[in-house]
Design a protein around this motif. Structure first.
Motif, short mmCIF file in Angstrom:
data_model
loop_
_atom_site.label_atom_id
_atom_site.label_comp_id
_atom_site.label_asym_id
_atom_site.label_seq_id
_atom_site.Cartn_x
_atom_site.Cartn_y
_atom_site.Cartn_z
N PHE A 1 -1.97 43.51 -1.92
CA PHE A 1 -1.89 43.75 -0.48
C PHE A 1 -2.15 42.44 0.26
CE2 PHE A 1 -2.02 48.06 -1.76
CZ PHE A 1 -1.62 48.85 -0.69
N THR A 2 -1.30 42.10 1.19
CA THR A 2 -1.52 40.89 1.99
C THR A 2 -2.63 41.09 3.01
OG1 THR A 2 0.25 41.60 3.47
CG2 THR A 2 0.83 40.07 1.71
N SER A 3 -2.99 42.34 3.29
CA SER A 3 -4.13 42.65 4.15
C SER A 3 -4.81 43.89 3.61
CB SER A 3 -3.69 42.88 5.60
OG SER A 3 -4.78 43.35 6.38
N THR A 4 -6.11 43.85 3.52
CA THR A 4 -6.85 45.02 3.04
C THR A 4 -7.35 45.90 4.18
OG1 THR A 4 -8.89 43.69 2.97
CG2 THR A 4 -7.58 43.86 0.93
N ASP A 5 -6.89 45.61 5.38
CA ASP A 5 -7.25 46.42 6.55
C ASP A 5 -6.02 47.19 7.02
OD1 ASP A 5 -8.06 47.56 8.90
OD2 ASP A 5 -8.80 45.70 9.81
N PRO A 6 -5.97 48.52 6.86
CA PRO A 6 -4.77 49.28 7.25
C PRO A 6 -4.55 49.32 8.75
CG PRO A 6 -6.54 50.77 6.63
CD PRO A 6 -7.02 49.39 6.30
N LYS B 1 8.88 40.08 8.12
CA LYS B 1 7.95 40.32 7.01
C LYS B 1 8.60 39.97 5.67
CE LYS B 1 5.54 44.20 9.28
NZ LYS B 1 4.14 43.74 9.29
N LEU B 2 9.81 40.48 5.48
CA LEU B 2 10.47 40.29 4.18
C LEU B 2 10.75 38.82 3.91
CD1 LEU B 2 12.96 43.32 4.17
CD2 LEU B 2 10.70 43.13 3.09
N ASN B 3 11.16 38.08 4.92
CA ASN B 3 11.41 36.65 4.71
C ASN B 3 10.14 35.89 4.41
OD1 ASN B 3 14.29 36.20 4.96
ND2 ASN B 3 14.11 36.85 7.09
N ASN B 4 9.05 36.22 5.09
CA ASN B 4 7.77 35.57 4.80
C ASN B 4 7.31 35.86 3.38
OD1 ASN B 4 7.44 34.28 7.28
ND2 ASN B 4 6.46 36.08 8.21
N LEU B 5 7.49 37.09 2.94
CA LEU B 5 7.08 37.46 1.59
C LEU B 5 7.95 36.78 0.54
CD1 LEU B 5 6.44 41.25 2.25
CD2 LEU B 5 4.71 39.50 1.81
N ALA B 6 9.25 36.73 0.81
CA ALA B 6 10.16 36.08 -0.14
C ALA B 6 9.83 34.59 -0.27
CB ALA B 6 11.60 36.27 0.30
N ASP C 1 0.65 42.57 9.79
CA ASP C 1 0.60 42.23 8.38
C ASP C 1 1.87 41.48 7.96
OD1 ASP C 1 -0.22 42.15 5.78
OD2 ASP C 1 -0.06 44.30 5.40
N ALA C 2 1.72 40.24 7.45
CA ALA C 2 2.83 39.40 6.95
C ALA C 2 3.82 39.01 8.03
CB ALA C 2 3.55 40.09 5.79
N CYS C 3 3.38 39.00 9.29
CA CYS C 3 4.27 38.56 10.38
C CYS C 3 4.30 37.05 10.52
CB CYS C 3 3.85 39.20 11.69
SG CYS C 3 4.28 40.96 11.81
N VAL D 1 2.78 45.86 2.20
CA VAL D 1 2.43 45.46 3.57
C VAL D 1 2.60 46.65 4.50
CG1 VAL D 1 3.07 43.05 3.24
CG2 VAL D 1 4.78 44.66 4.07
N ARG D 2 1.88 46.60 5.62
CA ARG D 2 1.98 47.69 6.59
C ARG D 2 3.03 47.38 7.63
NH1 ARG D 2 -1.60 49.97 11.44
NH2 ARG D 2 0.30 49.24 12.45
N ARG D 3 3.66 48.41 8.12
CA ARG D 3 4.62 48.30 9.22
C ARG D 3 3.89 47.87 10.49
NH1 ARG D 3 8.47 53.31 11.07
NH2 ARG D 3 9.84 52.17 12.50
N GLY D 4 4.60 47.11 11.34
CA GLY D 4 4.06 46.81 12.66
C GLY D 4 3.95 45.33 12.94
#
Length: 935
Positions: free
Chosen positions: A392-397, A431-436, A402-404, A421-424
């Motif tokens: 998880f990139t963040s452990t706070d739901p 998000k997807l580009n940052n993760l990739a 998250d991942a922005c 990752v969480r939506r929002g």
């Protein structure tokens, strides 16, 4: 008024205040018209003509007028319903000029029909490159044809496909009812029949066994269609997805069509740019009738606002009279507000289908070592058997972003991780580009709490291997495992079929956020019924995909119709009876998830279909909806007729349930003028419904009628000004002599205002900045008499805030004695243009409409124009723009030209809904400032 001096010019410069739109290019096929010929038997016998000779003679008359034309489509096969042609004419030839030609019955402009785009999701930007691909069309000769291998009926038993489960289709499949013997045609964008789930081939012996391409790849509405015998395409997936909802064959994924044993065909009516035209749609409808089709699905349309007012609507109603059931999507235009019906769906016999969010998610199972499984959303299983660890990139739901942003350098290697990752906070693509970029390969995005269902994710060009979605509660569960497993939680994605019972606990079972509202302007119910339309899994080009829209709910109903027809052939159910059967057995839905308040019937129609109940029902109820009209013409006494087709007597009892009320305008018509794009829910006041008989027993094979009386409703003046729709359901309970119980519902609705009070002409500046209507030269608005050249002619701008049964734009003398209901000059001003009260006749206005002297007609359609788009049209706030080049049409149909040095005005008149068209006081009207031509 004396003639204007040549030098007199008064223009208010608003060069930055508004932008002109080319309305004709966006909404209509350039210079193209349906020309309907009078082919009635009385007219033909009087003139000694056959229908074919009548069309030839009328087209010859067009040519004798000096109008050079080309024929787009000929409509000669059904002279009793629609006989004529669509033609393209040179610039400057008006609709009015054509309508006055001998033998012409009616004229419509040929309208472009845009294939519905998937309803937008605020934080979703597709990463797929599919939309930009325009592959060359592949003909049937370019690959080896093979006959479809049809799965046996047993392959569909144990159906757990989620839209089938919630609509009762699964029960029919489990009983071997699969639509055999019924012929269905899909009118859409073409089909990739090489997809093995659709049979892999086209033609006799194949699953897609008949069809036609009416347009070709490059058709854009304006150019010449290039038809052929093959409806194949890979440049768009819309038609393939729709076709699969009806007929997908059993497969290892667990998805299947509603009627996979029906005889299935496809008529392609859009090119690769996903634009159709209504003359091609009419041609396809005619072809379907001659091909012996039983059910037609049309998952596209355009705004009409009225019932049976366009060529596609007229054709759909005729098909119903010939035993062909037409099922059409209600549209994805909920943000246009109330009174926004589309054609061909808006018809008395046509079934208009709205959309609901499914009760269940489309999901496959991922395996958690020693922890069971977790469902994830994807069009196909990832089929990744290597073991990875959760991260998880963040452990706070509660973190919305998250991942922005780029992941920190301390992030561990993500290559062998499943990143959650969480939506929002930002678009999914961000998000997807940052993760990739951080090295991720597999990503799961879990939903925000109490948020709309996630869309399908595509890896696109990110370099990711797979992306899926999770419910909020499943994301939180995985987060707990991640935090409580120091050594890491292993997870795999084995191949497996869809899993059932993954409940959407946020919006499941409610009307979709995009599904269009009704009713029609003539207060007919719209939509008719609803069905699951959001996140529906079906075939796409080369595989499976998830799409959303009323385009998806409509074919589900078309397939359901085929199931019932295949089992009840001996009853000879007409399309109207079939529609009534489905409406009265549908399940009313709540206005929000878990609510006890039912949604308004102008949102859900009669409710979500229940195919099992429709199959079992042996009672036919007419009418299937009680339309109570408005307070100007109330229809509060209604009559229900129950026909008992059971083998024994049935006793029926009656009660009622109130549904949600809805307001058309936010603050009231005297200030709003434009309908709300986010209509308010209002309380429907309690009122009494009484019955002539509270209980009636009908013998087997007999029928009986019951009178239903609604008491007058009480609304406040403020509520009345908001044009409230009230609605509910008559609950009918039938108990047979053998103690079997049958339950039916009949929706009802009415308007607690007068339709005559609905504003028709837009007098606001919402569309263009300055208040409408106005006359402008270039970007300068006329505020006093002006002199113009024909080479730089003025343009009149106006919008319809509501539909009208009569719209006239005329050229009149500059000194005409006429006072419009809207001031000639409304700019510059920051206030709403003052509107005259409907019950007051302006001073000096003639009593009769025809008493107003005109020079000639600029625009006078025979059809009923709908209101303009607000949000979702070819452009936001669509409008009318007519350049006044001095040409007009005389009353005898001859063309006329305005003289130089003579003062003229433009007069716009729009009939108020339900008003008497013969009276001048029945119209909203606007008279422009005077203008004259310098040469």
């Amino acid at each position: 008024m004396a003639l204007l001096a040549v030098a007199l010019v008064a223009l208010f410069s608003v060069s930055a205040a508004f932008q002109q739109h080319d309305a004709a290019t966006s909404r209509y096929v350039r210079n193209s018209y349906f020309v309907e010929v009078d082919a009635s038997s009385s007219s033909l016998s009087k003139r000694g003509l056959t229908p074919f000779a009548a069309l030839s003679r009328t087209l010859a008359a067009v040519e004798r007028k000096g109008i050079k034309y080309t024929v787009r489509q000929r409509f000669e096969s059904l002279p009793d319903v629609f006989h004529g042609a669509s033609i393209q004419v040179p610039d400057g030839v008006s609709l009015d000029e054509l309508s006055k030609i001998d033998g012409v019955k009616r004229v419509w402009p040929v309208q472009k029909i845009y294939l519905p785009r998937e309803p937008a999701v605020d934080d979703y930007v597709s990463t797929s490159s599919m939309a930009s691909q325009r592959l060359a069309k592949r003909t049937s000769s370019s690959f080896e044809k093979r006959a479809t291998t049809f799965p046996p009926a047993s392959a569909y038993a144990g159906d757990t496909f989620y839209p089938h489960v919630e609509t009762g289709i699964d029960g029919l499949h489990n009983s071997g009812i699969l639509g055999a013997g019924v012929k269905i045609a899909v009118l859409d964008s073409g089909v990739d029949y090489t997809n093995p789930i659709l049979g892999g081939c086209f033609g006799p012996g194949c699953h897609i066994s008949f069809g036609y391409d009416f347009c070709g790849d490059n058709y854009n509405g304006d150019n010449t269609p290039v038809p052929d015998d093959d409806p194949f395409t890979t440049c768009t997936s819309h038609g393939t997805h729709v076709t699969g909802i009806i007929g997908a064959l059993a497969n290892q994924y667990g998805v299947s069509g509603v009627a996979p044993q029906a005889t299935l065909g496809h008529y392609r009516i859009t090119g690769c740019n996903e634009i159709a035209s209504d003359d091609i749609m009419v041609a396809a409808m005619m072809r379907a009738l001659h091909d012996g089709v039983d059910v037609i699905n049309v998952s596209l349309g355009s705004v009409v606002s009225w019932t049976n007012n366009s060529p596609t609507q007229i054709m759909a109603e005729y098909l119903a009279s010939q035993g062909v059931a037409v099922v059409a999507s209600a549209g994805n235009d909920r943000t246009e507000g109330l009174f926004f019906a589309e054609g061909p769906a808006a018809g008395l016999a046509t079934t208009a289908v709205g959309a609901t969010d499914p009760i269940y998610w489309v999901a496959y199972n991922a395996t958690l070592r020693n922890r069971g499984t977790v469902p994830y959303m994807s069009p196909m299983p990832f089929n990744i058997t290597r073991t990875s660890l959760l991260y998880f990139t963040s452990t706070d739901p509660n973190v919305a972003s998250d991942a922005c942003t780029a992941l920190p350098s301390s992030t561990p290697s993500l290559v062998n991780r499943v990143v959650v990752v969480r939506r929002g906070g930002c678009d999914f693509a961000v998000k997807l580009n940052n993760l990739a970029k951080a090295g991720a390969k597999i990503v799961l995005i879990y939903n925000s709490p109490n948020t709309l269902t996630l869309p399908q994710f595509n890896v696109g060009t990110t370099g990711l291997e797979a992306v899926g979605g999770l419910r909020y509660e499943d994301g939180v569960r995985l987060l707990d495992l991640f935090k409580s497993t120091p050594r890491g939680q292993p997870i795999t994605f084995p191949f497996g079929p869809l899993v059932s019972g993954v409940v959407d606990g946020v919006t499941g079972g409610t009307a979709s956020y995009y599904s269009s509202y009704g009713p029609t302007n003539d207060l007919n119910l719209y939509p008719s019924i609803t069905a699951p339309g959001t996140n529906i899994l079906s075939t796409v080009v080369g595989g499976l995909g998830i799409m959303r829209g009323t385009s998806q709910s409509s074919p589900l109903v078309a397939g359901a119709y085929a199931l019932i027809l295949s089992q009840r052939k001996n009853e000879n159910l007409s399309p109207q009876q079939l529609k009534s059967l489905f409406m009265t057995t549908s399940a009313p839905i709540p206005n929000t998830y878990g609510s006890s308040t039912l949604d308004s019937v102008i949102s859900q129609g009669a409710g979500r279909i229940d195919v099992g109940a429709a199959l079992a029902a042996k009672t036919l109820i007419t009418p299937a909806v009680l339309e109570l009209n408005d307070t100007g013409f109330p229809s509060r006494t209604q009559r229900l007729t129950l026909s008992n087709r059971n083998s024994d007597a049935v006793t029926y009892t009656f009660s009622s349930t109130i549904a949600q009320g809805m307001a058309t305008y936010d603050n009231g018509v005297q200030s709003d003028v434009i309908p709300s794009t986010s209509p308010d829910d209002i309380d429907t006041p309690l009122f009494r419904i009484s019955y002539s008989d509270n209980s009636v027993t009908v013998p087997a094979g007999g029928s009986a009628s019951v009178t239903v009386v609604f008491t007058a409703l009480r609304y406040s003046n403020q509520q009345t000004a908001e044009f409230p729709i009230y609605s509910g359901f008559i609950d009918v309970r039938g108990t047979s002599a053998s103690a079997q119980v049958q339950a039916f519902t009949v929706p009802f609705f009415g308007l607690a205002s007068r339709m005559i009070d609905m504003p028709v002409l837009d007098t606001t500046g919402a569309a263009l900045g300055p208040n409408l209507p106005f006359l402008a030269v270039g970007q300068d608005i006329a505020t006093a008499p002006i002199t113009v050249s024909r080479s730089n002619a003025p343009t009149v701008f106006f919008r319809l805030a509501a539909g009208t049964r009569r719209l006239r734009v005329d050229l009149v003398a500059g000194d005409i004695d006429f006072q419009g209901t809207i001031p000639s000059v409304t700019n510059p001003t920051s206030r709403l243009a003052k509107r005259s009260k409907n019950d007051l006749r302006p001073r000096a206005t003639p009593a009769l409409f025809n008493d107003v002297p005109t020079v000639g007609s600029i625009f006078a359609p025979d059809y009923y124009p709908p209101r303009d788009y607000l949000v979702n049209g070819p452009y936001p706030y669509s409008d009318y723009e007519y350049t006044l080049d001095g040409k007009y049409t005389n009353k005898d149909g001859t063309p006329g030209t305005a003289s130089a040095g003579v003062s003229y005005r433009v007069l716009i008149r729009a009939l108020k809904i339900t008003a008497d068209p013969s009276l001048s006081s029945s119209y909203e009207s606007w008279l422009s400032t005077p203008f004259q031509y310098s040469s």
